[in-house]
Structure formats: structure tokens, C-alpha cells
Motif scaffolding. Sequence first.
Motif, PDB file in Angstrom:
ATOM      1  N   SER A 228      10.328   6.557 -12.067  1.00 17.15           N
ATOM      2  CA  SER A 228       9.949   7.962 -12.105  1.00 17.15           C
ATOM      3  C   SER A 228       8.665   8.185 -11.328  1.00 17.15           C
ATOM      4  N   ALA A 229       8.458   9.422 -10.904  1.00 16.51           N
ATOM      5  CA  ALA A 229       7.222   9.777 -10.197  1.00 16.51           C
ATOM      6  C   ALA A 229       6.009   9.522 -11.083  1.00 16.51           C
ATOM      7  N   ALA A 260      15.923  11.431  -4.511  1.00 13.51           N
ATOM      8  CA  ALA A 260      14.717  10.753  -4.036  1.00 13.51           C
ATOM      9  C   ALA A 260      13.741  11.745  -3.412  1.00 13.51           C
ATOM     10  N   ARG A 261      14.264  12.736  -2.722  1.00 11.46           N
ATOM     11  CA  ARG A 261      13.383  13.730  -2.114  1.00 11.46           C
ATOM     12  C   ARG A 261      12.719  14.601  -3.181  1.00 11.46           C
ATOM     13  N   LYS A 262      13.463  14.933  -4.229  1.00 15.22           N
ATOM     14  CA  LYS A 262      12.859  15.670  -5.344  1.00 15.22           C
ATOM     15  C   LYS A 262      11.790  14.832  -6.033  1.00 15.22           C
ATOM     16  N   ARG A 263      12.066  13.556  -6.181  1.00 15.70           N
ATOM     17  CA  ARG A 263      11.086  12.653  -6.776  1.00 15.70           C
ATOM     18  C   ARG A 263       9.830  12.593  -5.923  1.00 15.70           C
ATOM     19  N   ALA A 264       9.998  12.600  -4.602  1.00 14.19           N
ATOM     20  CA  ALA A 264       8.849  12.559  -3.699  1.00 14.19           C
ATOM     21  C   ALA A 264       7.982  13.802  -3.854  1.00 14.19           C
ATOM     22  N   VAL A 265       8.612  14.960  -4.033  1.00 13.13           N
ATOM     23  CA  VAL A 265       7.856  16.197  -4.250  1.00 13.13           C
ATOM     24  C   VAL A 265       7.073  16.124  -5.557  1.00 13.13           C
ATOM     25  N   GLU A 266       7.698  15.616  -6.612  1.00 12.77           N
ATOM     26  CA  GLU A 266       7.017  15.458  -7.899  1.00 12.77           C
ATOM     27  C   GLU A 266       5.874  14.460  -7.789  1.00 12.77           C
ATOM     28  N   PHE A 267       6.095  13.387  -7.041  1.00 15.77           N
ATOM     29  CA  PHE A 267       5.048  12.391  -6.810  1.00 15.77           C
ATOM     30  C   PHE A 267       3.845  13.033  -6.116  1.00 15.77           C
ATOM     31  N   ALA A 268       4.109  13.860  -5.105  1.00 14.67           N
ATOM     32  CA  ALA A 268       3.023  14.544  -4.397  1.00 14.67           C
ATOM     33  C   ALA A 268       2.269  15.478  -5.334  1.00 14.67           C
ATOM     34  N   LEU A 270       1.870  15.171  -8.544  1.00 12.61           N
ATOM     35  CA  LEU A 270       1.059  14.391  -9.473  1.00 12.61           C
ATOM     36  C   LEU A 270      -0.175  13.813  -8.796  1.00 12.61           C
ATOM     37  N   LEU A 271      -0.021  13.325  -7.556  1.00 14.02           N
ATOM     38  CA  LEU A 271      -1.181  12.815  -6.825  1.00 14.02           C
ATOM     39  C   LEU A 271      -2.238  13.910  -6.667  1.00 14.02           C
ATOM     40  N   LYS A 272      -1.767  15.107  -6.342  1.00 18.48           N
ATOM     41  CA  LYS A 272      -2.689  16.226  -6.147  1.00 18.48           C
ATOM     42  C   LYS A 272      -3.349  16.621  -7.456  1.00 18.48           C
ATOM     43  N   ALA A 273      -2.556  16.667  -8.533  1.00 14.82           N
ATOM     44  CA  ALA A 273      -3.097  17.064  -9.837  1.00 14.82           C
ATOM     45  C   ALA A 273      -4.142  16.061 -10.327  1.00 14.82           C
ATOM     46  N   GLN A 274      -3.943  14.787 -10.015  1.00 18.09           N
ATOM     47  CA  GLN A 274      -4.877  13.753 -10.459  1.00 18.09           C
ATOM     48  C   GLN A 274      -6.001  13.504  -9.450  1.00 18.09           C
ATOM     49  N   ARG A 275      -5.976  14.284  -8.360  1.00 18.74           N
ATOM     50  CA  ARG A 275      -7.036  14.242  -7.348  1.00 18.74           C
ATOM     51  C   ARG A 275      -7.276  12.820  -6.834  1.00 18.74           C
ATOM     52  N   LEU A 276      -6.180  12.176  -6.493  1.00 18.26           N
ATOM     53  CA  LEU A 276      -6.268  10.817  -5.965  1.00 18.26           C
ATOM     54  C   LEU A 276      -6.328  10.880  -4.439  1.00 18.26           C
ATOM     55  N   ASP A 277      -7.460  10.534  -3.894  1.00 19.63           N
ATOM     56  CA  ASP A 277      -7.677  10.565  -2.452  1.00 19.63           C
ATOM     57  C   ASP A 277      -7.237   9.226  -1.870  1.00 19.63           C
ATOM     58  N   VAL A 278      -5.954   9.122  -1.540  1.00 18.38           N
ATOM     59  CA  VAL A 278      -5.372   7.859  -1.099  1.00 18.38           C
ATOM     60  C   VAL A 278      -4.674   8.041   0.246  1.00 18.38           C
ATOM     61  N   LYS A 279      -4.340   6.909   0.867  1.00 13.94           N
ATOM     62  CA  LYS A 279      -3.459   6.858   2.028  1.00 13.94           C
ATOM     63  C   LYS A 279      -2.280   5.971   1.662  1.00 13.94           C
ATOM     64  N   PHE A 280      -1.079   6.358   2.097  1.00 15.48           N
ATOM     65  CA  PHE A 280       0.087   5.536   1.774  1.00 15.48           C
ATOM     66  C   PHE A 280       1.134   5.633   2.870  1.00 15.48           C
ATOM     67  N   MET A 281       2.032   4.655   2.874  1.00 13.06           N
ATOM     68  CA  MET A 281       3.165   4.661   3.795  1.00 13.06           C
ATOM     69  C   MET A 281       4.415   4.189   3.060  1.00 13.06           C
ATOM     70  N   PHE A 282       5.568   4.471   3.660  1.00  8.01           N
ATOM     71  CA  PHE A 282       6.848   3.983   3.136  1.00  8.01           C
ATOM     72  C   PHE A 282       7.831   3.833   4.285  1.00  8.01           C
ATOM     73  N   THR A 296       4.243  18.163   2.905  1.00  9.71           N
ATOM     74  CA  THR A 296       3.770  18.041   1.528  1.00  9.71           C
ATOM     75  C   THR A 296       3.205  16.649   1.258  1.00  9.71           C
ATOM     76  N   LEU A 297       3.917  15.630   1.720  1.00  8.82           N
ATOM     77  CA  LEU A 297       3.465  14.262   1.505  1.00  8.82           C
ATOM     78  C   LEU A 297       2.223  13.946   2.334  1.00  8.82           C
ATOM     79  N   ARG A 298       2.160  14.465   3.545  1.00  7.31           N
ATOM     80  CA  ARG A 298       0.977  14.253   4.368  1.00  7.31           C
ATOM     81  C   ARG A 298      -0.277  14.801   3.704  1.00  7.31           C
ATOM     82  N   ASP A 299      -0.137  15.920   3.055  1.00  4.43           N
ATOM     83  CA  ASP A 299      -1.295  16.568   2.424  1.00  4.43           C
ATOM     84  C   ASP A 299      -1.856  15.763   1.255  1.00  4.43           C
TER      85      ASP A 299
END
Length: 466
Positions: A228-229, A260-268, A270-282, A296-299
Motif C-alpha cells: 500500500s501507499a 498502480a497509477r492510483k497507488r502512485a497518486v496516493e503515494f504522492a 502522502l509524501l506531500k502531507a508528511q512534508r518529506l523532501d526527498v528524491k526518488f526514481m523507479f 504530480t510525482l515530480r512535484d
Amino acid sequence: MTLVKPPTGFPPVKFTNYSFQSMIGETLGIASIASTSRSRGFTVHYLDAYFEELSIEQTISVIVGRSPRIVGILLRYPYVSIVRQITDSVRAHLPHAKIIIGGQYPSINAKLVLEWLPSVDGICIGDGELAILDLLEGAGRQIHGRSYILWRYGPSAEKRTAKGTALVHYAALDDLEWPDRKYLRTAQEFGYKAVGISSSRGCPYRCAFCVPHVYSQNSIERPWNYRSARSITDEIQFHYDNGDRLFTFSDEHFLPNKFARKRAVEFARLLKAQRLDVKFMFDCRADSVSEELFATLRDVGLYRVYIGFEAAENSMLLDYRKDQKMEIYESTLTLLSRLGIEAIPGMIIFSPTTTPSEIKKNIEFFAANFSTYAEEDFLSRLQVLPGTPIAVGLKNQGLLGDMIEGEYFWKFKHPIVEALWNDFNDIVKSRSGDFRALRENDKQSLSNLKKEIERDLFNALNKRAQ
């Protein structure tokens, strides 16, 4: 239990090159089996002989010194003989230990691996956490009629046969423990800066050369299994709190379907809500890239994506069963460039049936679209492994040779292509020192070196065409 990633026979290479910035150093599968088994109360020793810079003999000594009841060893196809040395010696010293081999490659070639490794008791099929817990808790019993371990049987060493069934249940990934991070800092010291995150397993596509595709379709009941996200974000938060900011997903495919795309949106979100300043790739396919989702994911930190383009000619893509055409590549790369997301290409420049014109198209595509590279990119060569559909097709064409260290050797259909392969090796390897001397942030020098190599490759192509 002792879980082992074997040595490779070579010492680890430390690097700082920007091209490798997002590579994962840890072996997350073994690390997850270790933490999950330990959470159930079992004593587990997790040994990465590569990062500990152990020789084969030292690795054997460590295993034997711990006298485990169960030894689990990862098998990767370039290192069959190393694994055989280890298993034969461990068997001689610990005759009553259960020796189990794991990994996607042995999962799809279980009977073959039992033939190669006569000291091994069984092959783990499917998710290793379930297989090992089944062995630890129930002495290898079958669950619902499906065995997680394919056991050798018969008293005769010459009768190398096996019993069992390959289709097994999938693990509920949210319920597993996060991987044991024993070697995270060691990996980072060697240059693997990113923290690896496993958010899904398997791949629902059908590429002809791909072991994960065969494994996903034939070994487990769900060809794409996911976390899960919330679970993913919680793990990233843990590492963030420990000072890590760079993450790479180890998934075969991060975006294989609508869910998977819906999960990616939810993941984004959550990252924004938790204010996690990260860089990632997949990793994903070219046809998975869409502007709204990737913006959305880039942001929230997506800065790099690995895409298996494989080839710049539709004839090659058809042979590889990519089920997409290269015409989509231009729009995909244009979109990623507009969003400021770096594309890391997966290419197969040489295959048994490749023609000189196809090689030229592949190099032109790579030269036009990518500023950085890994040293092996221009020497990327089709790996033909047992159990894959492409192995069957090439065998029927008479192009397969012997199998060495678990991989088929093959010959080129066109003599001029073999000559180009030798030319390319001479050109690229002559610049190895220049490549490895580049530093992490020296992108311009890396780009300049790539252009110089490409110039020499095109010269070689032109000379062979005359």
C-alpha cells in the motif's frame, strides 16, 4: 539459519560517478527474509559476502562456524560455480543442514539448478519469506497442496530429480517486516547512495528475454503483487528520520496498471502531507508515462526514471515481445524532458540476429536522447537465459551455444555484427579509466566523454559498411 549473498570473486568497486547515483547496493530479498524470520523468533545470520569482501573460502568458514540448521543462498546466473563450491563444502562440513537455493532465476529453473548443485536439498519457489517460514515452522510441509520448496529426492546422487509444484501463494507484502538494513551504510560507502525500497513484486508483461516475466507468470498466483501507499511512505519516513533523502524503488515495474497509477497518486499525496523532501526514481515502460501523473510525482521528488526501451527498431521490439512500438519513444522522452525528469535508458544494442543497420539506429537513438551513460550501455548484449521464451526461439534457429555459469552463449547471425562487437569493445574499454575517474556531479564531463565515444562508434560503423 544463515542467509548468504555469495562473493563474486572480485572485490567491490567504489565509485562516485553520477550515472550510478541511484543504484541499489543492498540485496533486499535476502534482507526481507532475514527480518521477517527474525520477527517470528528465529535466529538468523544475514551475510553479504560481497560487501564484507570475503573470499569463497572465508565465506564457507563463516557459514560453517555458525553451524546453522538451514543455509539459504542466493543464486545469480553468473556465479553458479562459486555457489557450487560453497554448497559442496558446506555439505561436507554440515551434513545434516538443509541447504536451500533462492532467487527468481532458480525459481524458473529449479530442476536444472538441482542438477548443477548436487549438494543442495531444495529450491525456493516464489516469495522467499513464505518458503523459509514454512520450512522453519513446519519442516517444509505443503500448504494447501502447494509446496514453497522444490525438494530433491531419491537416494542416488545420479538420480537428480525433484518433486513438487511451482505455482505458490503470494506474500501479503504489507504484513512483511521491512528489510534488515545491516548493509545499507556499507553500500553507501561504496557509492550506492540510494536507499532501496521494494514496493511491489513481479511483472505482468511478456518480454521474451525476461526472467521476472516468466517467474511472475509461472511461479506465483499474482503476477504483480504490491504494498500500500501508506506502507511505502512509512518506510521512507523511517529512513528520512535517519538522514536519508535519496530513494530508488527496486520494483520490476512501478506502474504496470491502473491500480498502480492510483497507488502512485496516493503515494504522492502522502509524501506531500508528511512534508518529506526527498528524491526518488523507479522503473517503468515508455507507455506508462503520462503528463498529469508524472507532474504530480515530480512535484514530490521524482527526478529520474529507468525505461526499458531495448531497441530503436520495431523489428527488434517484435523479437523481444515488448508489445509496443518505438514511435512512442519520442513523445515519452519529450514529455519527461519538459517535466525535468531524467530518463535512464535500458538498451540491448547487440543480439544474435541484430543487423548493422539496427545497431546504427540504436546508437543514433542513444546519442540523440541521453546525455549520461553507464559504461556497459554501448556494450549491452542480449542475455539468453534458460527458461525464457527467447532461448527457445534462438535454439530453433541454431544460434545458441553452450551454457556457461547458467547463461547461454550465442553466436551472431551476421559476421559483420561480430566484427562491430569487437570494435565497440575496443573503443569503450579503452576509455574505462576516463569513465571511472569522473566524479558524482561532473555531468558535463560525462556528457562530453559520451559524445567522444559515440563519434568513434559511428566511425567504426562507417568503416564496416564500406
